[in-house]
Design a protein around this motif. Structure first.
Motif, mmCIF file in Angstrom:
data_model
loop_
_atom_site.group_PDB
_atom_site.id
_atom_site.type_symbol
_atom_site.label_atom_id
_atom_site.label_comp_id
_atom_site.label_asym_id
_atom_site.label_seq_id
_atom_site.Cartn_x
_atom_site.Cartn_y
_atom_site.Cartn_z
ATOM 1 N N ALA A 195 -11.892 -44.751 22.823
ATOM 2 C CA ALA A 195 -11.015 -44.229 23.870
ATOM 3 C C ALA A 195 -11.481 -42.886 24.387
ATOM 4 C CB ALA A 195 -9.586 -44.109 23.350
ATOM 5 N N THR A 196 -12.330 -42.177 23.633
ATOM 6 C CA THR A 196 -12.808 -40.882 24.099
ATOM 7 C C THR A 196 -13.821 -41.021 25.238
ATOM 8 O OG1 THR A 196 -14.579 -40.812 22.439
ATOM 9 C CG2 THR A 196 -12.456 -39.856 21.831
ATOM 10 N N ILE A 197 -14.363 -42.206 25.450
ATOM 11 C CA ILE A 197 -15.371 -42.375 26.510
ATOM 12 C C ILE A 197 -14.752 -42.208 27.896
ATOM 13 C CG2 ILE A 197 -17.087 -43.921 27.510
ATOM 14 C CD1 ILE A 197 -17.453 -45.137 24.700
ATOM 15 N N PRO A 198 -13.714 -42.977 28.263
ATOM 16 C CA PRO A 198 -13.127 -42.767 29.595
ATOM 17 C C PRO A 198 -12.414 -41.429 29.742
ATOM 18 C CG PRO A 198 -11.816 -44.357 28.351
ATOM 19 C CD PRO A 198 -13.089 -44.122 27.574
ATOM 20 N N LEU A 199 -12.050 -40.809 28.626
ATOM 21 C CA LEU A 199 -11.391 -39.501 28.679
ATOM 22 C C LEU A 199 -12.376 -38.354 28.867
ATOM 23 C CD1 LEU A 199 -8.809 -39.850 25.745
ATOM 24 C CD2 LEU A 199 -8.293 -39.795 28.195
ATOM 25 N N HIS A 200 -13.652 -38.654 28.880
ATOM 26 C CA HIS A 200 -14.666 -37.607 28.827
ATOM 27 C C HIS A 200 -14.533 -36.531 29.912
ATOM 28 C CE1 HIS A 200 -18.395 -35.569 28.078
ATOM 29 N NE2 HIS A 200 -18.904 -35.928 29.236
ATOM 30 N N PRO A 201 -14.383 -36.871 31.194
ATOM 31 C CA PRO A 201 -14.250 -35.787 32.193
ATOM 32 C C PRO A 201 -13.059 -34.868 31.914
ATOM 33 C CG PRO A 201 -14.704 -37.878 33.272
ATOM 34 C CD PRO A 201 -14.418 -38.191 31.836
ATOM 35 N N ALA A 202 -11.942 -35.459 31.486
ATOM 36 C CA ALA A 202 -10.772 -34.644 31.164
ATOM 37 C C ALA A 202 -11.034 -33.779 29.936
ATOM 38 C CB ALA A 202 -9.557 -35.538 30.931
ATOM 39 N N THR A 203 -11.782 -34.304 28.969
ATOM 40 C CA THR A 203 -12.116 -33.535 27.774
ATOM 41 C C THR A 203 -12.945 -32.314 28.127
ATOM 42 O OG1 THR A 203 -12.070 -35.551 26.427
ATOM 43 C CG2 THR A 203 -13.227 -33.661 25.511
ATOM 44 N N VAL A 204 -13.898 -32.485 29.033
ATOM 45 C CA VAL A 204 -14.719 -31.358 29.472
ATOM 46 C C VAL A 204 -13.863 -30.324 30.205
ATOM 47 C CG1 VAL A 204 -16.657 -30.664 30.935
ATOM 48 C CG2 VAL A 204 -16.802 -32.767 29.580
ATOM 49 N N LEU A 205 -12.957 -30.787 31.043
ATOM 50 C CA LEU A 205 -12.064 -29.865 31.748
ATOM 51 C C LEU A 205 -11.212 -29.055 30.773
ATOM 52 C CD1 LEU A 205 -10.683 -31.718 34.908
ATOM 53 C CD2 LEU A 205 -11.971 -29.577 34.835
ATOM 54 N N VAL A 206 -10.692 -29.718 29.756
ATOM 55 C CA VAL A 206 -9.875 -29.016 28.761
ATOM 56 C C VAL A 206 -10.721 -27.981 28.026
ATOM 57 C CG1 VAL A 206 -8.600 -29.283 26.596
ATOM 58 C CG2 VAL A 206 -8.213 -30.876 28.475
#
Length: 378
Positions: free
Chosen positions: A337-348
């Protein structure tokens, strides 16, 4: 924006996405799980613990279950106000010692003081420092000791498999592996003595005792909140080699529980990493262009708002970004699940760093485990 500017921006995004893609491919190829050797010598496993009643029993029992290499386990109770000491005391094993960490002197951070105190009591030539929420695999100590002996490294580290059980954790913790594997050139780190190439994960660090004493170890970085950065650079500055290993199968760690704890945890040592006036703008450009802007540009392209000449490099950048995150996710055994969340993870991650940098002028202190530490400028 004109079409030429949008196309140039898309090409910049492609270049920014290509850098971590190439480095991750190389690093994943050269980083391997160490293979244990016969008779690697004893290892002292040192666990600093402050109010770790929820973690400490599992961590200690996993350390005591080490195979292939003889171990002693020392738990440094750092003035816990919960049942940490009682839980450790109830574990009956002659290889286990519970020691009381002395009062924290002025100018020290808690973890560094506890680690330094335990290192002075350890009996083995190899010192394995682990956090109180790290569960070692049975062969972990032997594997890391074997890696040190084979490579001649005085310090060997690796990132445990990070357990992330909430959305907030998945939006923060995966950046550890992404930054390490995507931006540190491991072959150069192994070839060149440059201290700036030194890297480690503070959750899992094996150090040669002689080198540790010669460099001053944790006492030499007593004010630091980021031993994963400062300790390997200290060793390399003194002329010692440091190394990394693939450690996802050697240990697991759930470092934070929930978004609020993760935000506070990553904030406490950000000023010693990315959150500096010189470094953070560069990181913002690299991460923003390579990991965040590409999907936004693709969306604009699908809506017909940017030219085809910009859409192709933007789509290529996005594909590279997701492929890089996917490869790192599979290698480190992180949740898919961390794959599609990646852009948001970078933003955070960028939000945490900018918050720390801007807050420094207002606050000037970092708080962790009930203690406040002054934040030095950089």
């Amino acid at each position: 924006m004109t079409d030429s500017i949008l196309t140039a921006l898309a090409l910049i995004c492609l270049a920014a996405a290509l850098l971590p893609a190439v480095l991750a491919a190389v690093n994943l190829a050269v980083l391997r799980r160490p293979v244990p050797e016969a008779d690697p010598g004893p290892v002292s496993i040192l666990i600093p613990a402050r109010n770790e009643a929820g973690n400490i029993e599992g961590t200690v029992r996993a350390a005591l279950a080490s195979t292939t290499v003889p171990v002693e386990v020392i738990v440094g109770d750092d003035h816990s106000t919960d049942a940490t000491a009682a839980i450790v005391h109830a574990i009956d094993d002659p290889r286990l010692r519970l020691v009381a960490v002395p009062a924290l002197p002025e100018g020290w951070t808690g973890k560094n003081h506890a680690c330094s105190h335990m290192a002075g009591l350890a009996r083995s030539r190899q010192l394995l420092f682990i956090d109180a929420d790290v569960r070692l695999a049975p062969e972990a100590a032997a594997c890391l000791a074997a890696q040190a002996r084979r490579t001649g490294a005085a310090l060997v580290s690796g990132v445990p498999r990070q357990r992330t059980e909430t959305l907030g954790e998945m939006l923060t913790v995966p950046m550890i592996d992404f930054l390490l594997l995507g931006y540190l050139p491991v072959p150069l780190m192994r070839r060149l003595p440059d201290p700036s190439l030194g890297a480690a994960c503070g959750q899992l660090i094996l150090a040669d005792r002689a080198a540790y004493v010669a460099t001053g170890g944790h006492s030499a970085i007593r004010t630091s909140l980021h031993d994963g950065v400062r300790l390997p650079r200290l060793f390399r500055t003194a002329g010692y080699r440091t190394d990394l290993a693939a450690a996802a199968s050697l240990a697991t760690c759930r470092m934070y529980q929930g978004f609020a704890q993760a935000w506070a945890g990553f904030s406490k040592n950000a000023h010693e990493g990315m959150a500096t006036p010189r470094a953070l703008p560069v990181w913002t450009l690299l991460l923003g262009c390579g990991q965040v802007l590409p999907p936004l540009l693709v969306l604009l392209g699908l809506l017909g708002l940017i030219p085809a000449t910009a859409l192709l490099p933007a789509a290529s950048a996005w594909a590279l970004s997701i492929a890089t995150r996917a490869a790192i996710t599979l290698a480190t055994r992180a949740p898919l699940a961390t794959i599609p969340l990646h852009p948001a993870t970078v933003l955070v991650a960028l939000a945490i760093q900018w918050n720390v940098l801007l807050r420094r002028e207002r606050a000037g202190a970092a708080t962790w485990k009930g203690r406040s530490y002054p934040v030095s400028g950089a």
